[in-house]
Design a protein around this motif. Structure first.
Motif, PDB file in Angstrom:
ATOM      1  N   GLU A  41       0.834  -1.198   0.000  1.00  0.00           N
ATOM      2  CA  GLU A  41       0.000   0.000   0.000  1.00  0.00           C
ATOM      3  C   GLU A  41       0.875   1.257   0.000  1.00  0.00           C
ATOM      4  O   GLU A  41       0.562   2.247  -0.667  1.00  0.00           O
ATOM      5  CB  GLU A  41      -0.918  -0.025   1.223  1.00  0.00           C
ATOM      6  CG  GLU A  41      -2.088   0.934   1.122  1.00  0.00           C
ATOM      7  CD  GLU A  41      -3.093   0.725   2.248  1.00  0.00           C
ATOM      8  OE1 GLU A  41      -3.951   1.601   2.410  1.00  0.00           O
ATOM      9  OE2 GLU A  41      -3.015  -0.305   2.945  1.00  0.00           O
ATOM     10  N   SER A  42       1.978   1.204   0.737  1.00  0.00           N
ATOM     11  CA  SER A  42       2.909   2.345   0.787  1.00  0.00           C
ATOM     12  C   SER A  42       3.512   2.621  -0.580  1.00  0.00           C
ATOM     13  O   SER A  42       3.659   3.779  -0.989  1.00  0.00           O
ATOM     14  CB  SER A  42       4.035   2.051   1.793  1.00  0.00           C
ATOM     15  OG  SER A  42       3.530   1.898   3.098  1.00  0.00           O
ATOM     16  N   LEU A  43       3.856   1.551  -1.297  1.00  0.00           N
ATOM     17  CA  LEU A  43       4.421   1.721  -2.636  1.00  0.00           C
ATOM     18  C   LEU A  43       3.391   2.301  -3.603  1.00  0.00           C
ATOM     19  O   LEU A  43       3.726   3.114  -4.468  1.00  0.00           O
ATOM     20  CB  LEU A  43       4.955   0.383  -3.155  1.00  0.00           C
ATOM     21  CG  LEU A  43       6.268  -0.087  -2.517  1.00  0.00           C
ATOM     22  CD1 LEU A  43       6.536  -1.544  -2.876  1.00  0.00           C
ATOM     23  CD2 LEU A  43       7.429   0.785  -2.947  1.00  0.00           C
ATOM     24  N   ASP A  44       2.136   1.886  -3.463  1.00  0.00           N
ATOM     25  CA  ASP A  44       1.066   2.451  -4.289  1.00  0.00           C
ATOM     26  C   ASP A  44       0.955   3.957  -4.074  1.00  0.00           C
ATOM     27  O   ASP A  44       0.902   4.746  -5.028  1.00  0.00           O
ATOM     28  CB  ASP A  44      -0.274   1.794  -3.945  1.00  0.00           C
ATOM     29  CG  ASP A  44      -0.534   0.556  -4.787  1.00  0.00           C
ATOM     30  OD1 ASP A  44       0.008   0.471  -5.905  1.00  0.00           O
ATOM     31  OD2 ASP A  44      -1.265  -0.337  -4.322  1.00  0.00           O
ATOM     32  N   ILE A  45       0.916   4.369  -2.830  1.00  0.00           N
ATOM     33  CA  ILE A  45       0.779   5.801  -2.497  1.00  0.00           C
ATOM     34  C   ILE A  45       2.007   6.565  -2.971  1.00  0.00           C
ATOM     35  O   ILE A  45       1.906   7.658  -3.542  1.00  0.00           O
ATOM     36  CB  ILE A  45       0.578   5.976  -0.979  1.00  0.00           C
ATOM     37  CG1 ILE A  45      -0.719   5.288  -0.535  1.00  0.00           C
ATOM     38  CG2 ILE A  45       0.547   7.444  -0.605  1.00  0.00           C
ATOM     39  CD1 ILE A  45      -0.871   5.185   0.964  1.00  0.00           C
ATOM     40  N   THR A  46       3.192   5.997  -2.732  1.00  0.00           N
ATOM     41  CA  THR A  46       4.436   6.658  -3.134  1.00  0.00           C
ATOM     42  C   THR A  46       4.493   6.853  -4.642  1.00  0.00           C
ATOM     43  O   THR A  46       4.932   7.892  -5.132  1.00  0.00           O
ATOM     44  CB  THR A  46       5.650   5.834  -2.670  1.00  0.00           C
ATOM     45  OG1 THR A  46       5.568   5.624  -1.261  1.00  0.00           O
ATOM     46  CG2 THR A  46       6.948   6.558  -2.975  1.00  0.00           C
ATOM     47  N   ALA A  47       4.044   5.834  -5.384  1.00  0.00           N
ATOM     48  CA  ALA A  47       4.037   5.935  -6.849  1.00  0.00           C
ATOM     49  C   ALA A  47       3.124   7.061  -7.311  1.00  0.00           C
ATOM     50  O   ALA A  47       3.473   7.856  -8.191  1.00  0.00           O
ATOM     51  CB  ALA A  47       3.599   4.603  -7.461  1.00  0.00           C
ATOM     52  N   ARG A  48       1.928   7.163  -6.705  1.00  0.00           N
ATOM     53  CA  ARG A  48       0.965   8.182  -7.129  1.00  0.00           C
ATOM     54  C   ARG A  48       1.430   9.593  -6.784  1.00  0.00           C
ATOM     55  O   ARG A  48       1.040  10.553  -7.441  1.00  0.00           O
ATOM     56  CB  ARG A  48      -0.402   7.914  -6.487  1.00  0.00           C
ATOM     57  CG  ARG A  48      -1.125   6.708  -7.069  1.00  0.00           C
ATOM     58  CD  ARG A  48      -2.602   6.750  -6.693  1.00  0.00           C
ATOM     59  NE  ARG A  48      -2.795   6.646  -5.250  1.00  0.00           N
ATOM     60  CZ  ARG A  48      -2.956   5.511  -4.597  1.00  0.00           C
ATOM     61  NH1 ARG A  48      -2.941   4.360  -5.258  1.00  0.00           N
ATOM     62  NH2 ARG A  48      -3.141   5.506  -3.298  1.00  0.00           N
ATOM     63  N   THR A  49       2.251   9.725  -5.750  1.00  0.00           N
ATOM     64  CA  THR A  49       2.699  11.060  -5.333  1.00  0.00           C
ATOM     65  C   THR A  49       4.118  11.378  -5.812  1.00  0.00           C
ATOM     66  O   THR A  49       4.711  12.359  -5.373  1.00  0.00           O
ATOM     67  CB  THR A  49       2.661  11.176  -3.793  1.00  0.00           C
ATOM     68  OG1 THR A  49       3.499  10.152  -3.215  1.00  0.00           O
ATOM     69  CG2 THR A  49       1.252  11.017  -3.260  1.00  0.00           C
TER      70      THR A  49
ATOM     71  N   GLU B 291       5.401  -8.150  -4.569  1.00  0.00           N
ATOM     72  CA  GLU B 291       4.170  -8.946  -4.437  1.00  0.00           C
ATOM     73  C   GLU B 291       4.405 -10.387  -4.881  1.00  0.00           C
ATOM     74  O   GLU B 291       3.763 -11.322  -4.370  1.00  0.00           O
ATOM     75  CB  GLU B 291       3.074  -8.300  -5.279  1.00  0.00           C
ATOM     76  CG  GLU B 291       1.674  -8.808  -4.985  1.00  0.00           C
ATOM     77  CD  GLU B 291       0.612  -8.013  -5.735  1.00  0.00           C
ATOM     78  OE1 GLU B 291      -0.563  -8.078  -5.351  1.00  0.00           O
ATOM     79  OE2 GLU B 291       0.976  -7.328  -6.711  1.00  0.00           O
ATOM     80  N   GLN B 292       5.349 -10.573  -5.806  1.00  0.00           N
ATOM     81  CA  GLN B 292       5.676 -11.920  -6.304  1.00  0.00           C
ATOM     82  C   GLN B 292       6.749 -12.609  -5.468  1.00  0.00           C
ATOM     83  O   GLN B 292       7.216 -13.686  -5.827  1.00  0.00           O
ATOM     84  CB  GLN B 292       6.131 -11.828  -7.756  1.00  0.00           C
ATOM     85  CG  GLN B 292       5.029 -11.378  -8.709  1.00  0.00           C
ATOM     86  CD  GLN B 292       5.516 -11.141 -10.111  1.00  0.00           C
ATOM     87  OE1 GLN B 292       6.733 -11.159 -10.364  1.00  0.00           O
ATOM     88  NE2 GLN B 292       4.597 -10.914 -11.042  1.00  0.00           N
ATOM     89  N   GLY B 293       7.157 -11.959  -4.366  1.00  0.00           N
ATOM     90  CA  GLY B 293       8.097 -12.585  -3.452  1.00  0.00           C
ATOM     91  C   GLY B 293       9.542 -12.182  -3.628  1.00  0.00           C
ATOM     92  O   GLY B 293      10.427 -12.733  -2.957  1.00  0.00           O
ATOM     93  N   GLU B 294       9.824 -11.257  -4.516  1.00  0.00           N
ATOM     94  CA  GLU B 294      11.203 -10.810  -4.711  1.00  0.00           C
ATOM     95  C   GLU B 294      11.564  -9.735  -3.685  1.00  0.00           C
ATOM     96  O   GLU B 294      10.720  -9.251  -2.926  1.00  0.00           O
ATOM     97  CB  GLU B 294      11.385 -10.254  -6.132  1.00  0.00           C
ATOM     98  CG  GLU B 294      11.155 -11.283  -7.232  1.00  0.00           C
ATOM     99  CD  GLU B 294      11.373 -10.691  -8.614  1.00  0.00           C
ATOM    100  OE1 GLU B 294      12.140  -9.717  -8.721  1.00  0.00           O
ATOM    101  OE2 GLU B 294      10.762 -11.192  -9.574  1.00  0.00           O
ATOM    102  N   THR B 295      12.846  -9.336  -3.690  1.00  0.00           N
ATOM    103  CA  THR B 295      13.307  -8.289  -2.789  1.00  0.00           C
ATOM    104  C   THR B 295      13.273  -6.932  -3.503  1.00  0.00           C
ATOM    105  O   THR B 295      13.022  -6.842  -4.694  1.00  0.00           O
ATOM    106  CB  THR B 295      14.748  -8.568  -2.326  1.00  0.00           C
ATOM    107  OG1 THR B 295      15.604  -8.592  -3.470  1.00  0.00           O
ATOM    108  CG2 THR B 295      14.828  -9.898  -1.601  1.00  0.00           C
ATOM    109  N   PHE B 296      13.569  -5.878  -2.741  1.00  0.00           N
ATOM    110  CA  PHE B 296      13.600  -4.524  -3.289  1.00  0.00           C
ATOM    111  C   PHE B 296      14.724  -4.349  -4.305  1.00  0.00           C
ATOM    112  O   PHE B 296      14.573  -3.635  -5.298  1.00  0.00           O
ATOM    113  CB  PHE B 296      13.846  -3.527  -2.142  1.00  0.00           C
ATOM    114  CG  PHE B 296      12.664  -2.687  -1.805  1.00  0.00           C
ATOM    115  CD1 PHE B 296      12.324  -1.591  -2.573  1.00  0.00           C
ATOM    116  CD2 PHE B 296      11.872  -2.990  -0.713  1.00  0.00           C
ATOM    117  CE1 PHE B 296      11.242  -0.808  -2.259  1.00  0.00           C
ATOM    118  CE2 PHE B 296      10.778  -2.212  -0.375  1.00  0.00           C
ATOM    119  CZ  PHE B 296      10.464  -1.117  -1.149  1.00  0.00           C
TER     120      PHE B 296
END
Length: 298
Positions: free
Chosen positions: A178-186, A204-209
């Protein structure tokens, strides 16, 4: 209803970032701490924006005034010399090429100023309209990041904003996806937004940053490594805050360097432009003086 639900009914006042952070604070019973973090976040974001805007005021003002002054000279001053120059030139003779070029340009600007205004207005409207389309926004945002010097500053601003926003959300207890969604939009840049959303899909697919950040080719290797270390040690929010602090200082330094470069560049541009006009106006007089001197010797 909860405070977060009440805020969500007023999206023009409270962004999604506010609502999610308040919701996390209410859920965890730490709303006072979340509001303090939110105020700190806003202060830093506003400071970053104000620093960028205040830095642009001087060069924009100088360039605007320069364009106005040169336009006034070309449209109103140069045409008054045209008849004088024509009277100085004998039959079969021509003005110096530089003088002819300046006089012709002046005549065009004086006669077709309305056409220049229409073309500039249409160009501005066209770019603005194109930017409002998804494809246009992506293309122009990508071009803006590739502009020498300015593109690097925009990249640093985007990294600082990404790190500050994501770090604040994670430290407030908002879930990472959810944080990544908000960060992307802003993020304010379509290319950066797309890169963040790709990171979200990978996580979301289990990988790392780390890997999706490297593949985005927007974030420098140092940022990727620091985020990777923060993820491994469980201190991702603290690491993001350090990155944001570092890049805010980098933005200040980059803007100061840009202004230091712009000042002599603008002075040189004005000197060359005004000097060319003055030389073009004096060349016929020099030719006339030389002609009179030759006639005097004969």
């Amino acid at each position: 209803s909860t405070l977060a639900d009440a805020m969500s009914r007023h999206p023009k006042v409270f962004e999604q970032l506010f609502v999610n952070m308040v919701e996390a604070g209410e859920t965890g019973g730490i709303l006072d701490i979340i509001l303090q973090r939110l105020s700190t976040f806003l202060e830093k974001i506003v400071k970053l924006k104000s620093d960028v805007k205040s830095a642009l005021v001087y060069p924009v003002a100088v360039i605007g005034i320069s364009i106005i002054v040169i336009s006034v000279i070309m449209i109103f001053v140069i045409p008054s010399f045209k008849s004088i120059f024509e009277s100085l030139v004998g039959p079969g003779e021509r003005l110096p090429w530089l003088t002819e070029m300046v006089v012709d340009l002046s005549s065009f600007m004086a006669n077709f100023w309305w056409l220049i205004a229409i073309v500039l207005g249409l160009a501005f409207w066209g770019i603005r309209t194109y930017y409002k389309t998804p494809k246009g926004k992506k293309v122009l945002d990508g071009i803006s990041l590739k502009i020498p010097i300015i593109g690097e500053i925009l990249r640093k601003i985007a990294i600082s904003r990404f790190s500050r926003t994501l770090g604040t959300l994670l430290s407030s207890g908002v879930p990472i996806l959810e944080s990544l969604d908000i960060t992307a939009r802003t993020s304010g840049n379509t290319v950066v937004e797309e890169a963040i959303l790709n990171v979200r899909v990978a996580i979301e697919q289990g990988e790392t940053f780390l890997e999706p950040l490297k593949q985005a080719k927007i974030f420098p290797p140092m940022v990727c490594q620091m985020i990777g270390i923060g993820e491994q040690t469980g201190a991702l929010d603290a690491m993001l805050s350090k990155i944001a602090d570092f890049y805010e200082q980098e933005v200040d330094a980059a803007i100061a360097n840009l202004l230091a470069m712009l000042e002599p560049a603008m002075i040189m541009f004005l000197g060359v432009t005004i000097g060319t006009i003055v030389i073009a106006m004096y060349l016929p007089l020099f030719s006339l003086i030389a002609k009179l001197a030759n006639q005097g010797r004969k």
